[in-house]
Design a protein around this motif. Structure first.
Motif, short mmCIF file in Angstrom:
data_model
loop_
_atom_site.label_atom_id
_atom_site.label_comp_id
_atom_site.label_asym_id
_atom_site.label_seq_id
_atom_site.Cartn_x
_atom_site.Cartn_y
_atom_site.Cartn_z
N ARG A 80 4.97 3.99 -23.24
CA ARG A 80 3.72 2.90 -21.85
C ARG A 80 2.61 4.23 -23.17
NH1 ARG A 80 1.29 1.65 -16.23
NH2 ARG A 80 -0.24 0.49 -16.68
N ASP A 81 2.09 3.75 -23.82
CA ASP A 81 0.61 4.10 -24.58
C ASP A 81 1.54 4.92 -25.76
OD1 ASP A 81 -0.99 2.21 -24.08
OD2 ASP A 81 -1.11 3.39 -22.40
N GLY A 82 2.78 4.92 -25.78
CA GLY A 82 3.46 6.04 -27.24
C GLY A 82 4.25 7.48 -26.28
N ARG A 83 3.81 7.69 -25.08
CA ARG A 83 4.60 8.27 -24.00
C ARG A 83 5.79 7.05 -23.27
NH1 ARG A 83 3.50 13.13 -22.27
NH2 ARG A 83 3.65 13.90 -20.22
N LEU A 84 6.46 8.74 -22.44
CA LEU A 84 7.75 7.95 -21.56
C LEU A 84 7.11 8.06 -20.27
CD1 LEU A 84 10.72 10.19 -22.79
CD2 LEU A 84 10.58 7.75 -22.99
N ASP A 85 6.83 6.85 -19.20
CA ASP A 85 6.18 6.38 -18.32
C ASP A 85 7.83 6.64 -17.23
OD1 ASP A 85 4.61 5.52 -15.62
OD2 ASP A 85 4.05 4.21 -17.48
N PHE A 86 7.61 7.84 -16.17
CA PHE A 86 8.94 8.18 -15.49
C PHE A 86 8.47 7.46 -14.09
CE2 PHE A 86 11.01 10.30 -11.96
CZ PHE A 86 12.27 9.47 -12.08
N ALA A 87 6.79 6.90 -13.78
CA ALA A 87 6.74 6.35 -12.55
C ALA A 87 6.58 4.94 -12.99
CB ALA A 87 5.03 6.78 -12.38
N ALA A 88 6.65 3.83 -13.86
CA ALA A 88 6.96 2.88 -14.66
C ALA A 88 9.38 3.09 -14.36
CB ALA A 88 6.66 2.45 -16.18
N VAL A 89 9.36 4.06 -14.85
CA VAL A 89 10.98 3.79 -14.75
C VAL A 89 11.41 3.64 -13.09
CG1 VAL A 89 13.38 5.03 -14.62
CG2 VAL A 89 11.61 4.82 -16.53
N ARG A 90 10.36 4.00 -12.34
CA ARG A 90 10.82 4.88 -10.59
C ARG A 90 10.43 3.41 -10.35
NH1 ARG A 90 14.52 6.36 -8.07
NH2 ARG A 90 15.32 5.42 -10.32
N SER A 91 9.37 2.17 -10.42
CA SER A 91 8.73 1.35 -10.00
C SER A 91 9.92 -0.15 -10.24
CB SER A 91 7.46 1.12 -10.60
OG SER A 91 6.59 1.61 -10.04
N ARG A 92 10.15 0.59 -11.62
CA ARG A 92 11.39 -0.78 -11.81
C ARG A 92 12.51 -0.67 -11.29
NH1 ARG A 92 13.79 -3.10 -16.74
NH2 ARG A 92 12.05 -2.75 -18.08
N ALA A 93 13.29 0.76 -10.80
CA ALA A 93 14.10 0.89 -10.27
C ALA A 93 14.11 0.66 -8.67
CB ALA A 93 14.83 2.49 -10.19
N SER A 94 13.72 0.16 -7.93
CA SER A 94 12.89 0.43 -6.53
C SER A 94 12.28 -1.72 -6.45
CB SER A 94 12.40 1.22 -6.41
OG SER A 94 11.10 1.11 -6.40
N ALA A 95 12.32 -2.25 -7.47
CA ALA A 95 11.90 -4.04 -7.28
C ALA A 95 12.32 -4.35 -6.72
CB ALA A 95 10.99 -3.75 -8.75
N ARG A 96 12.61 -5.39 -6.69
CA ARG A 96 13.56 -6.42 -6.64
C ARG A 96 12.40 -7.66 -6.66
NH1 ARG A 96 15.75 -2.58 -5.77
NH2 ARG A 96 17.43 -2.43 -4.81
N GLY A 97 13.17 -8.67 -6.63
CA GLY A 97 12.20 -10.85 -7.10
C GLY A 97 11.51 -10.70 -7.11
#
Length: 198
Positions: free
Chosen positions: A79-96
């Motif tokens: 995200r914006d040229g940088r790794l976004d670990f918060a986005a990874v965590r959001s993806r890992a816990s999201a559903r539907g």
């Protein structure tokens, strides 16, 4: 090779090992993932769980791998040229619907660092350099979102990566002996960048 596998790990060290036979890779900040391309694709977490649904975009791209291929790596989001670990965590816990929205808005990349099986041949007993060659071979004709992490046997280059890549969210450097096999021990060495330590 039976699903799931126990993954290789890295031991934290204070300084990079040096000398003949060491290779160095940037340590990406994401979720560990093992991509299994059989008749379909499954994505295994470090703990051995199935995370295919959360990383459906990577699973879809991995259908382009040859059948009976298994790759180890890191599931990351830029995200914006940088790794976004918060986005990874959001993806890992999201559903539907929320998960579908995140996949659409923040697509993932698979930063592959090892090839454990190719064309049905178990490579875990082969040296790192053989597995690295297989990884580059299998990914050569593909592109994002499946990419091999960079690697070098030049410790000076590794030190430059260590000093300059934290700005892109790289956690540190992992060192691997060129003759090492893939096994579920802490045979690899890792040094985390002080800028990424809380």
């Amino acid at each position: 090779m039976e699903y799931p596998i126990a993954v290789a790990l890295a031991e934290a060290v204070a300084a990079l090992p040096v000398g003949s036979g060491w290779w160095y890779e940037p340590k990406f900040d994401g979720d560990r993932g093992v991509v299994w391309r059989r008749d379909t694709v499954r994505i295994q977490t470090r703990a051995g769980r199935d995370a295919t649904e959360q990383w459906y975009d990577i699973a879809a791209a991995a259908m382009d791998l040859p059948p009976d291929t298994v790759l180890d790596g890191e599931l990351v989001i830029w995200r914006d040229g940088r790794l976004d670990f918060a986005a990874v965590r959001s993806r890992a816990s999201a559903r539907g619907r929320r998960l579908a929205d995140l996949i659409q808005r923040r697509p993932a990349t698979f930063a592959a660092f090892d090839c454990l099986m190719l064309h049905g041949r178990d490579l875990r007993g082969r040296p790192y350099l053989d597995r690295r060659a297989a990884l580059l071979e299998v990914l050569e004709s593909l592109g994002p979102p499946l990419q091999a992490v960079p690697a070098t046997d030049d410790v000076d280059v590794a030190h430059v990566w260590y000093e300059t890549l934290p700005a892109q969210g790289i956690e540190g450097i992992v060192a691997k002996a060129e003759t090492s096999t893939y096994r579920p021990t802490r045979a690899w060495k890792k040094i985390r960048n002080r800028m990424n330590c809380s």
